[in-house]
Design a protein around this motif. Sequence first.
Motif, PDB file in Angstrom:
ATOM      1  N   ALA A 504       0.852  -1.204   0.000  1.00 28.95           N
ATOM      2  CA  ALA A 504       0.000   0.000   0.000  1.00 28.95           C
ATOM      3  C   ALA A 504       0.877   1.239   0.000  1.00 28.95           C
ATOM      4  N   GLY A 505       0.488   2.200  -0.758  1.00 30.88           N
ATOM      5  CA  GLY A 505       1.268   3.436  -0.753  1.00 30.88           C
ATOM      6  C   GLY A 505       0.851   4.325  -1.895  1.00 30.88           C
ATOM      7  N   GLY A 506       1.484   5.456  -1.949  1.00 36.50           N
ATOM      8  CA  GLY A 506       1.176   6.381  -3.039  1.00 36.50           C
ATOM      9  C   GLY A 506       1.543   7.799  -2.671  1.00 36.50           C
ATOM     10  N   GLN A 507       1.237   8.681  -3.568  1.00 34.37           N
ATOM     11  CA  GLN A 507       1.627  10.074  -3.440  1.00 34.37           C
ATOM     12  C   GLN A 507       0.906  10.889  -4.486  1.00 34.37           C
ATOM     13  N   PHE A 508       1.113  12.184  -4.460  1.00 34.35           N
ATOM     14  CA  PHE A 508       0.606  13.054  -5.519  1.00 34.35           C
ATOM     15  C   PHE A 508       1.790  13.779  -6.130  1.00 34.35           C
ATOM     16  N   LEU A 509       1.595  14.262  -7.337  1.00 28.84           N
ATOM     17  CA  LEU A 509       2.659  15.001  -8.019  1.00 28.84           C
ATOM     18  C   LEU A 509       2.687  16.444  -7.530  1.00 28.84           C
ATOM     19  N   SER A 510       3.830  16.919  -7.177  1.00 29.80           N
ATOM     20  CA  SER A 510       3.924  18.333  -6.795  1.00 29.80           C
ATOM     21  C   SER A 510       5.383  18.764  -6.709  1.00 29.80           C
ATOM     22  N   PRO A 511       5.701  19.973  -7.194  1.00 27.91           N
ATOM     23  CA  PRO A 511       7.042  20.491  -6.925  1.00 27.91           C
ATOM     24  C   PRO A 511       7.224  20.593  -5.411  1.00 27.91           C
ATOM     25  N   ALA A 512       8.424  20.331  -4.945  1.00 33.50           N
ATOM     26  CA  ALA A 512       8.666  20.320  -3.495  1.00 33.50           C
ATOM     27  C   ALA A 512       8.228  21.625  -2.847  1.00 33.50           C
ATOM     28  N   ALA A 513       8.483  22.724  -3.555  1.00 33.39           N
ATOM     29  CA  ALA A 513       8.195  24.030  -2.946  1.00 33.39           C
ATOM     30  C   ALA A 513       6.711  24.219  -2.653  1.00 33.39           C
TER      31      ALA A 513
END
Length: 699
Positions: A504-513
């Motif tokens: 299980a896991g995941g994330q969203f796309l985003s510039p770190a800032a």
Amino acid sequence: MMYMCLGDQNFGVGENDRRYLGDVIMINPEGEDLAEGEAVPVCHMTGGHDVSCDDEDEDTYAVPSDIPFVENKGDENEVISAVRENDCLLLQQLAQKNVDFNSLCHCQWVPCTIRVQRGDFSRQLQMTGYAAIHVAVIHASIKTIKCLLTGGADINLRDSNRRSPLQLAAAVDRLKVVRLLIDKGDCDNTFLMAVFLLLTFHYEDLVRTLVESGADVNLPDIKGTTPLSFAVGHMYPSSNFGTDLTIIRILLDAGCDVDKSNPAGASALMLAAGLKLVPVIHMLLSAGANINKMDNAGHNAFHTAVAGQRNLSAMQTLMWNGAATHTSNKKGETPLDKALQFGSISILRLLLSADAAPHRHDIMTAPRIVQLRNYLPEFDAWLRQEMHEPRSLRRICHVSDMAVISSVFRSGLFKDRVAIVTGGGTGIGQAIALELLYLGCNVTIASRKVDRLEKAAKDMNSRLAKHLNAPLPKLNTFLNATFVQKKRNTVEVHGRLDFLVNNAGGQFLSPAANITLKGWSAVIDTNLTGTFLCCREAYTQYMKENGGTIINIIADMFKGFPLMSHTGAARAGVDNLTKSLAIEWADSGVRVNAVAPGSSIYSDTAAANYGSDDIFSFIKSRVPAKRYGTVEEISAAVCFLLSPAAAFISGETVFVDGGGKLYQNMLDIPDHQRSKAYTWENDVKEQESSGNCGPQSKL
Ligand SMILES: CCC/C=C/C(=O)SCCNC(=O)CCNC(=O)[C@H](O)C(C)(C)COP(=O)([O-])OP(=O)([O-])OC[C@H]1O[C@@H](n2cnc3c(N)ncnc32)[C@H](O)[C@@H]1OP(=O)([O-])[O-]
Ligand SMILES: NC(=O)C1=CN([C@@H]2O[C@H](COP(=O)(O)OP(=O)(O)OC[C@H]3O[C@@H](n4cnc5c(N)ncnc54)[C@H](OP(=O)(O)O)[C@@H]3O)[C@@H](O)[C@H]2O)C=CC1
């Protein structure tokens, strides 16, 4: 009312055009652009420093020594002569006699050429049709300028090249004069000027001050250019880009209208897209910019990105954020038409391989494309395949669409074993659960969405029933409450726990800032803390006494994970956790390994997480295998590591990535000049300029 037109004709959007300020021409250090025979002394100064009045004392009459007069071809009036002499007394007398302080003199004057140590450019300033105020802001002391203004000089008077005193003072870096003119408060459209100053000279504090004092951050200039569009339209990635981003941040924070368009209907996002300003695109989208807003000609940001050519990263960013890629402008042209006109292979590839354009029959026969096909056989072969069998038909099957179940491992390999697969209702996790079941293992799948889990379990059971020639192992579902409960349930039902697959896991796309603390914590909790807790409970509650095998699914983040830095950090944490646990728990007979799937394992749920599958097709192009990975390929690696064949493997991370970790990064870095070389010469200069000359350690 007169406006200060910073968006004058000399401000184009091309990279070269941006070096123009009115007719203050940036020339290269070799002086190529100087007229022949023009003897123009070059004086050196540091960028951003005021050369006129280092002395705070306004009474000083000192003429700035490093802005020499060079030529004065013709007669100037007596006011200008007094200015040149910094003769305030004479100016006062002339004022008493009502002499016109604003009459223009049409001589030719080349006040200076200044080499600014900001980039490698010098500037040459040529004057015709100027008045005393123009001479003063370039040349005279603060006191003289004040005398002039008191005597009736117009603070907004344009020279014959339509340059205002403020603009000229900025052009020669006279910051104190700039401040004086702005403080006088009479300058037209001061805010836009300040934005310009920030962009050109990085006088960030001026802009902040103006924002704080309530300047209208949406006030357009006479041509309808807003400060935001102005700022975006005059950025370019190669110079001072980080600093330039500050202005966008200040403007957005000050509440400027992110979608306000210029009279042509163009928004800041369209400009950013056309200029490949990917970080700006992210900032504007995060501030709520309408990605599909159209200008008067029917172009949206995606059109402008395509028109910018060689602008793939901007196109990709827009695609991933849901831009409409098929729409026509008012002439009926789509982005695909543009790509065909340009004959751009990379744009065509992007559009077709991301299904961002319809596969029209005229693609093969477009004249530029025919030329390219004749010239480049590989392109021809690729295009034929693409047209014959569009990617949408070639898409890798999602595991739930698979008609059959199989395995390279022998049947019954995991008979009567018990596994938990987190995230086992979808994508990779479902494939792992299915293969384990197929090999005789009892499996509990766990995740957050109970409906999805139950539907998946039903579907998996019915497929197993069709394909397994043996009694069905038990398949349980478990809602992801806490692992403690999940594991107790598994142990109660089956009496043991041999395998834990933390998938299980995941994330969203985003510039770190742009990642908020909440977003960061959500990803760290899901991927790192969640995995740790599952491992800890599996160990303390069962494996410590009985042994077992743990597999942690991580990601191919070993070159860093730009645009997904949160998950990169979390997965790197799990990679290390895997090693620590492999050692700490070895004496309990517990093996702990990780599997790192490449970033191109297509599944519908994974793609849905990003709003479209564009990201997967983009990544596919950066994998040496030049194809998607399959969920079965991840499952096979997991089953191997769980099997006795891997009994001597622990603390290892297995990459299943088609060679991706050796190949390209996901993010292209724009050309820039922000990386300063260390040389002894630079080091000495830096020491000298900081007044730090004594022998000492610099560390
Ligand atoms: C790409 C190629 C490689 C592929 C790799 C794969 O892994 S494929 C597999 C891909 N599969 C998956 O990734 C599936 C699993 N992934 C997920 O469920 C989520 O992505 C999660 C990891 C954030 C967990 O979420 P959760 O339920 O724990 O939390 P939540 O939803 O309540 O959000 C909490 C906070 O996070 C922030 N935030 C969230 N989204 C965004 C965003 N788009 N934008 C910006 N920010 C976002 C936001 O601050 C939000 O709070 P707010 O402002 O709303 O109050
Ligand atoms: N696909 C790829 O290219 C790559 C995938 N990976 C990783 O592989 C794993 C599987 O991904 P994939 O199958 O592609 O994508 P999916 O989105 O299909 O899988 C993610 C699974 O995790 C579950 N999940 C998410 N958050 C939680 C949570 N907090 N608690 C319990 N379950 C949760 C989801 O179920 P639910 O929503 O019901 O909770 C879902 O079943 C993930 O860790 C992913 O990051 C790594 C690299 C590349």
